[in-house]
Scaffold this active site. Structure first.
Site, short mmCIF file in Angstrom:
data_model
loop_
_atom_site.label_atom_id
_atom_site.label_comp_id
_atom_site.label_asym_id
_atom_site.label_seq_id
_atom_site.Cartn_x
_atom_site.Cartn_y
_atom_site.Cartn_z
CB ALA A 1 5.02 0.29 -2.91
CE LYS B 1 -2.77 4.73 -1.47
NZ LYS B 1 -3.73 4.88 -2.54
CB ILE C 1 -11.69 11.20 6.47
CG1 ILE C 1 -10.33 11.82 6.08
CG2 ILE C 1 -12.83 12.17 6.20
CD1 ILE C 1 -9.91 13.03 6.89
CE1 TYR D 1 -4.14 1.77 0.40
CE2 TYR D 1 -2.87 3.14 1.91
CZ TYR D 1 -4.01 2.92 1.15
OH TYR D 1 -4.98 3.88 1.12
#
Length: 142
Positions: free
Chosen positions: A43, A45, A74, A41
């Site tokens: 990588a 981003k 959020i 994940y």
């Protein structure tokens, strides 16, 4: 807002001579609650960040800015996947600002990057996470 100039060669720029683009991708891929890295994940981003920087360089000559927004935790329906209200409260306590983010927090960052106030900002990523990814934060410290 435009991601690239039209194929006709016209840059599509506003009267201020600037066009803006912003990307959206979450930050929470760095660590899970057990402190384990989520390499796959993280990588992906990092790839998005690299794309933002490369696109900013390629489009700068056309006065097009390219930036990103990385949201933290959020308050959305997806938070239900993490647990009940007690779990969400515990997550919020670990964030330096002491709360989960709201969708409006992300919208405000996106609106800023799309505004004339951000005309001289390009190739950057704004992290909107209440301070959770600060190195000193208990949210990222194992």
């Amino acid at each position: 807002m435009a991601a690239a100039p039209p194929a006709s060669g016209d840059t599509g720029c506003s009267t201020h001579g600037n066009t803006r683009s912003a990307s959206f991708f979450p930050t929470n891929g760095q660590w899970n609650k057990q402190g384990h890295a989520l390499a796959h994940y993280a990588a992906s981003k990092a790839g998005v960040n690299g794309f933002i920087r490369a696109a900013a360089l390629e489009l700068a000559a056309d006065r097009i800015t390219v930036n990103g927004v990385e949201p933290g935790m959020i308050r959305t329906p997806a938070m239900d996947n993490l647990g009940d209200a007690d779990v969400n409260a515990a997550i919020a306590r670990g964030i330096p600002l002491g709360r989960l983010g709201e969708p409006g927090d992300i919208a405000a960052a996106m609106l800023f990057l799309a505004s004339d106030a951000a005309a001289y900002i390009t190739g950057q990523t704004i992290v909107v996470d209440g301070g959770a990814t600060l190195p000193e934060s208990s949210a990222v410290m194992p």
